[in-house]
Design a protein around this motif. Structure first.
Motif, PDB file in Angstrom:
ATOM      1  N   GLN A 135      -6.125   0.863  -5.308  1.00 45.97           N
ATOM      2  CA  GLN A 135      -5.022   1.656  -5.857  1.00 45.97           C
ATOM      3  C   GLN A 135      -4.921   1.446  -7.371  1.00 45.97           C
ATOM      4  OE1 GLN A 135      -1.562   0.562  -3.415  1.00 45.97           O
ATOM      5  NE2 GLN A 135      -1.967   2.375  -2.160  1.00 45.97           N
ATOM      6  N   THR A 188      -4.518  -2.924  -1.676  1.00 47.64           N
ATOM      7  CA  THR A 188      -4.157  -2.314  -2.960  1.00 47.64           C
ATOM      8  C   THR A 188      -5.293  -2.378  -3.977  1.00 47.64           C
ATOM      9  OG1 THR A 188      -3.158  -4.416  -3.660  1.00 47.64           O
ATOM     10  CG2 THR A 188      -1.670  -2.772  -2.702  1.00 47.64           C
ATOM     11  N   ASP A 223      -3.731  -3.149  -8.473  1.00 51.01           N
ATOM     12  CA  ASP A 223      -4.262  -4.098  -7.480  1.00 51.01           C
ATOM     13  C   ASP A 223      -3.304  -5.280  -7.409  1.00 51.01           C
ATOM     14  OD1 ASP A 223      -5.574  -5.990  -5.982  1.00 51.01           O
ATOM     15  OD2 ASP A 223      -7.423  -5.942  -7.148  1.00 51.01           O
ATOM     16  N   ARG A 224      -2.663  -5.447  -6.257  1.00 56.94           N
ATOM     17  CA  ARG A 224      -1.667  -6.502  -6.135  1.00 56.94           C
ATOM     18  C   ARG A 224      -2.213  -7.731  -5.402  1.00 56.94           C
ATOM     19  NH1 ARG A 224       3.005  -4.215  -8.148  1.00 56.94           N
ATOM     20  NH2 ARG A 224       3.377  -2.008  -7.732  1.00 56.94           N
ATOM     21  N   GLY A 258       2.325   1.666  -3.367  1.00 56.92           N
ATOM     22  CA  GLY A 258       1.315   2.183  -4.281  1.00 56.92           C
ATOM     23  C   GLY A 258       1.078   3.677  -4.119  1.00 56.92           C
ATOM     24  N   ASN A 286       0.334  -6.558   1.330  1.00 53.58           N
ATOM     25  CA  ASN A 286      -0.350  -5.277   1.152  1.00 53.58           C
ATOM     26  C   ASN A 286      -0.149  -4.375   2.346  1.00 53.58           C
ATOM     27  OD1 ASN A 286      -1.666  -5.501  -1.369  1.00 53.58           O
ATOM     28  ND2 ASN A 286      -3.172  -6.887  -0.463  1.00 53.58           N
ATOM     29  N   VAL A 340       0.848  -1.197   0.000  1.00 58.54           N
ATOM     30  CA  VAL A 340       0.000   0.000   0.000  1.00 58.54           C
ATOM     31  C   VAL A 340       0.884   1.248   0.000  1.00 58.54           C
ATOM     32  CG1 VAL A 340      -1.621   1.342   1.395  1.00 58.54           C
ATOM     33  CG2 VAL A 340      -2.031  -1.091   1.012  1.00 58.54           C
TER      34      VAL A 340
END
Lengths: 378, 378
Positions: free
Chosen positions: B290, B287, B293-294, B245, B347, B242
């Protein structure tokens, strides 16, 4: 009432009466179908509750970590299915446990994993007992029932001195069902995958005595378990909002909740702050894809009665929860004075309970009676 | 290499060098701005790491639970800001800690909470030290800076024999920023909310010596901290996806990861199964909102180097993670042999670390060096 029992908030509460009723309901159902239960203990992670889940059953259990296996074995529960595909790096640890007398069964779903087990069986002089994981619904893991790699893996195991003892299927896809028919079909699909894979093994000359299936939804909705030798389920003991959304239980059958206290108001939003955030509730948003998205939980009074199904935890931070109405109407803040204790029914029993090292058994009025430990870690 | 250190998977690893660099970076930044740090210890939950975060700082820390307060106080960290609105039900517990010598500071954001503290101050003969929480961005909690209830609450506290010691603001809204300008503005907004609320208190005759602000994003992007007496931040020590990001750090500055092992292949999907599920990674999908997106984490090799930013954990069950490419191309399964060890960048550092009771300090090559405990519970 034993007034000295006033848990710090947030605290995990298990309603003992609801828990016992949940056990009785599934036990009776499986008794009618003529198949014993191998309860999955990853939900309760406590030996006293495990003993109650095992009452009247053959005595074998299911675990999701070697730490759980150790914890329950220390209390005499020796027949343990470790129901996560075995990591080769854990085979030495598994061999030590078998040498100590644990009747540990492993699972795998790839010939390379079978080779790792066979190699370790030789190297460590250990007869690993293994179930071959079979896929019923493309949800997660497992051989396709008709994949030649299934029988090949059984051969690799047997040739290496390990024991391919049968098959296991977990119909995780049942969680995506929207109605009863889908759940009934998922259960039958799980059974068929298990039985047809078992037939393939038996045709190849393996005894394959174990035909293990299960998930709480399929265990609840199975109409026929012909050919199945055991059912696994874990969530059924506590139940949760995801199970309620599937029609597996009612809200007032959920035995698990998080006790919390009102710490503030978001007056301009008509929302309420409580001291239960994702560290206690978990971040599981399992109802988000169901017909009714219940955020991070449904709010009950301190005795465990749902205030109004519309009142949910709409957001969480580490140690903060925000209560709101699903319809975005403002809450009546006077109903939520600062200091009021509430309880939150969680989306996912395993995830929420997994955040706690202890829990409180509660009586039917929601009064905490006794504090018990939970197993943790890996 | 000390080969006896081979953690079971999943395991929490902290890259010591990255951790130290993360501390140095924020320390230098705040030194330039002339404001000391009161590190938030809810991320590390370990006293050795806490000591390193406190090096060169005045010595006060921030915690999110009384269990953390007890854990750190037992090791001599006495000046502790408990930065969650105080639940009235916890005031007796807080009073006991103050009597034991803990310099505990509470926060609240409602006159009713102030009344509860004032009543407890009288009843328990305890001089509670309290910061008034102020809202900067509508994100969670706090008085509006110009709300008369702020000064009213300070009066209630003072009249009851408690000490309104100033204000605290947490610009949690900064996590929703998409660019540097937004973060710079969020930091200034946080400062302004704190300073204007402090002015209101001072005009009303309160000394209000403490003006406490902070979050890792705003601490990193603040250009000016005039009027602020301390900054709080916690995630900066570990960093996470995060933060990456948000532009607060790079992927190779993330010090926290979860060691895992490949346990299976989903050949038909070009996906890989590992033994890290939500019980270790947490279900934090921070994420998802964001630009990138992970999923539930980015996959690294065993030394902590990102394999390819496209390769993520796309789904989790309790003890299973599924690896896939973000672009849905199939993974080359030969790159992920069963038994290969990998590491997952999470994240949200607090959420993932919160799943573990222990962690391993790792050297720059990713080799685990030493196992340390983490504080848990409430």
């Amino acid at each position: 009432m034993m007034s000295q029992h006033r848990p710090n908030t947030p605290a995990l509460l298990i309603d003992e009466q609801r828990f016992e009723r949940n056990l009785a309901r599934l036990n009776q159902r499986l008794e009618r179908l003529g198949v014993p239960l191998r309860p999955h203990l990853k939900t309760v992670k406590n030996v006293e509750l495990a003993r109650r889940m095992l009452a009247g059953q053959p005595g074998g259990a299911t675990v999701s970590t070697l730490a759980e296996a150790d914890y329950f074995f220390a209390d005499g529960i020796a027949d343990l299915l470790y129901a996560v595909g075995i990591a080769p790096g854990k085979l030495e640890a598994a061999a030590r446990r078998i040498a100590d007398g644990m009747q540990l069964t492993l699972i795998l779903d790839h010939p390379d994993a079978a080779r790792a087990v066979a190699d370790a069986a030789q190297r460590l002089d250990t007869n690993f007992r293994v179930l071959l994981e079979v896929d019923a619904d493309g949800h997660r893991a497992g051989f396709q029932p008709d994949d030649p790699a299934l029988v090949e893996s059984a051969r690799i195991l047997a040739n290496g001195g390990a024991t391919p003892a049968g098959v296991m299927v977990h119909a995780g896809g049942s969680y995506a069902c929207r109605d009863r028919d889908c759940l009934v079909r998922a259960a039958e699909q799980e059974r068929l995958a298990a039985v047809s894979a078992t037939e393939a093994l038996r045709e190849a000359g393996f005894e394959a005595p174990v035909v293990s299936v299960g998930s709480t939804p399929t265990a609840t909705f199975a109409q026929d378990l012909t050919g199945v030798t055991e059912v696994r389920a874990g969530v059924y003991a506590f139940m949760d909002l995801v199970m309620a959304g599937l029609g597996v239980c009612e809200l007032d059958e959920i035995a698990v909740s998080v006790l919390t206290e009102v710490i503030g108001h978001r007056g301009e939003h008509g929302q309420v702050l409580v001291d239960a955030g994702w560290m206690s509730l978990s971040r599981d948003g399992g109802t988000a894809d169901q017909a009714v998205d219940r955020g991070y939980g449904v709010v009950c009074d301190e005795t465990g009665r749902v205030l109004c199904p519309e009142v949910i935890v709409c957001a969480t931070n580490q140690e903060h929860g925000i209560l709101a109405r699903r319809d975005r109407e403002a809450l009546k803040l006077e109903d939520f004075p600062i200091g009021r204790r509430l309880r939150i029914l969680p989306n996912h029993a395993c995830a929420t309970a997994g955040q706690f090292e202890h829990f409180w058994l509660a009586d039917p009025e929601g009064r905490p009676v006794r504090k018990l430990e939970r197993c943790r870690g890996w």
